[in-house]
Design a protein around this motif. Structure first.
Motif, PDB file in Angstrom:
ATOM      1  N   TYR A  34       9.770  33.092  23.996  1.00 34.48           N
ATOM      2  CA  TYR A  34       8.585  32.309  23.627  1.00 34.48           C
ATOM      3  C   TYR A  34       8.768  31.525  22.330  1.00 34.48           C
ATOM      4  N   LEU A  35       8.499  30.225  22.387  1.00 31.98           N
ATOM      5  CA  LEU A  35       8.431  29.375  21.191  1.00 31.98           C
ATOM      6  C   LEU A  35       6.953  29.243  20.847  1.00 31.98           C
ATOM      7  N   GLY A  49      13.111  28.392  24.805  1.00 29.61           N
ATOM      8  CA  GLY A  49      11.699  28.590  25.140  1.00 29.61           C
ATOM      9  C   GLY A  49      11.464  28.934  26.600  1.00 29.61           C
ATOM     10  N   ILE A  50      10.222  29.226  26.886  1.00 28.51           N
ATOM     11  CA  ILE A  50       9.809  29.461  28.268  1.00 28.51           C
ATOM     12  C   ILE A  50       9.896  28.124  29.012  1.00 28.51           C
ATOM     13  N   ILE A  63      12.048  19.900  23.254  1.00 29.65           N
ATOM     14  CA  ILE A  63      12.552  21.276  23.387  1.00 29.65           C
ATOM     15  C   ILE A  63      13.888  21.225  24.122  1.00 29.65           C
ATOM     16  N   THR A  68       1.006  20.063  19.416  1.00 27.22           N
ATOM     17  CA  THR A  68       2.081  21.047  19.231  1.00 27.22           C
ATOM     18  C   THR A  68       3.199  20.425  18.411  1.00 27.22           C
ATOM     19  N   HIS A  92       6.144  21.299  19.089  1.00 31.89           N
ATOM     20  CA  HIS A  92       7.270  21.295  20.029  1.00 31.89           C
ATOM     21  C   HIS A  92       7.194  20.073  20.942  1.00 31.89           C
ATOM     22  N   TRP A 136      -4.633  24.792  26.728  1.00 34.07           N
ATOM     23  CA  TRP A 136      -3.788  23.672  26.276  1.00 34.07           C
ATOM     24  C   TRP A 136      -2.887  23.298  27.439  1.00 34.07           C
ATOM     25  N   ASP A 149       3.106  22.523  31.443  1.00 37.00           N
ATOM     26  CA  ASP A 149       3.092  23.719  30.585  1.00 37.00           C
ATOM     27  C   ASP A 149       1.651  24.001  30.178  1.00 37.00           C
ATOM     28  N   TYR A 179       5.917  17.829  30.067  1.00 39.35           N
ATOM     29  CA  TYR A 179       7.210  17.499  29.477  1.00 39.35           C
ATOM     30  C   TYR A 179       8.081  16.868  30.549  1.00 39.35           C
TER      31      TYR A 179
HETATM   32  N1  SME Z   1       5.545  27.966  24.278  1.00 39.85           N
HETATM   33  C1  SME Z   1       6.487  27.026  24.818  1.00 39.85           C
HETATM   34  C2  SME Z   1       6.652  25.837  23.898  1.00 39.85           C
HETATM   35  C3  SME Z   1       5.683  24.738  24.144  1.00 39.85           C
HETATM   36  S1  SME Z   1       4.123  25.066  23.568  1.00 39.85           S
HETATM   37  O1  SME Z   1       3.528  26.159  24.366  1.00 39.85           O
HETATM   38  C4  SME Z   1       3.151  23.750  23.715  1.00 39.85           C
HETATM   39  C5  SME Z   1       7.816  27.705  25.097  1.00 39.85           C
HETATM   40  O2  SME Z   1       7.981  28.881  24.790  1.00 39.85           O
HETATM   41  O3  SME Z   1       8.710  27.057  25.633  1.00 39.85           O
END
Ligand code: SME
Length: 165
Positions: free
Chosen positions: A105-106, A82-83, A77, A72, A74, A50, A131, A54
Motif C-alpha cells: 500500500y502507498l 503500490g496496489i 506510480i 493525491t 501519487h 476517492w 482506483d 490512471y
Molecule cells: N494507494 C494506492 C496509491 C494511489 S492512491 O490510493 C490515490 C496504491 O497503493 O497503489
C-alpha cells in the motif's frame, strides 16, 4: 455475498448514470469520459470516497482524472509499486480489505481503510485502471468487482479504439 435491495438500487442507479455518460456525445472525448466516470462513481456509490483513473505510460501509471475530497500526491506510480502497480502488472482486480495490513500500500489519505483497483484492459493489453479508496475496512466486495469490471471494460473499448499517438 448477496447485495441487499438498497445496495442493488445504488448500483442500478450508478449503472444508469454510467450508461448515460457513455451515450452522451461528450463521452466521445476520452478526457471527458475519464472525468465523467470518476464523477459518476464518486457521486453514486457511498463507499467510493476517492475515485481515480490512471493510464499506463511507459513503465508508469499516470493519473488522468480523479474525484474526491483531496488531491493525491501519487500522480505517477511506477508499475512495480503500490496496489495500483500490482493490479496493472497482473491484469487482475485487487481488493484490499485493510490497507494498513498490506505492505504494498502507498498511502494517500489518512482516512482510507480499503482499496479496490480494477484494470482497464482488453485481450491485447492493460491500458490503465480505476482506483477507488474507501473509508471503511472491507468496503468493497464481489458486487463492486463485477460492477467496476463492467465499467472498466467499457472504458477499455473506447481507449482501445483511440487513434495511435
Ligand atoms: N494507494 C494506492 C496509491 C494511489 S492512491 O490510493 C490515490 C496504491 O497503493 O497503489
Amino acid at each position: 455475498m448477496m447485495a441487499s435491495l438498497h445496495e442493488t438500487a445504488v448500483y442500478q442507479a450508478a449503472g444508469a448514470r454510467i450508461d448515460a455518460l457513455f451515450a452522451d456525445e461528450g463521452g466521445r472525448d476520452l478526457g471527458a469520459l475519464y472525468d465523467g466516470a470518476c464523477r459518476v462513481l464518486n457521486e453514486s456509490v457511498p463507499n467510493y470516497n476517492w475515485v481515480g483513473i490512471y493510464l499506463v505510460e511507459g513503465d508508469d501509471l499516470v493519473l488522468v482524472a480523479w474525484r474526491g475530497p483531496a488531491p493525491t500526491e501519487h500522480v505517477r506510480i511506477p508499475l512495480g509499486q503500490g496496489i495500483c502497480g500490482a493490479a496493472a502488472s497482473s491484469g487482475e482486480t485487487i481488493i484490499v480489505d485493510d490497507v494498513n495490513a498490506d505492505p504494498r500500500y502507498l498511502a494517500c489519505f489518512l482516512n482510507t481503510r480499503a482499496e479496490i483497483v480494477v484494470p482497464i484492459q482488453d485481450e491485447r493489453m492493460v491500458y490503465g485502471e480505476i482506483d477507488i479508496d474507501g473509508d471503511r475496512v472491507a468496503a468493497f466486495g464481489p458486487v463492486d468487482r463485477a460492477f467496476l469490471e463492467g465499467v472498466a471494460a467499457r472504458l477499455a473499448e473506447r481507449v482501445g479504439a483511440r487513434p495511435p499517438r
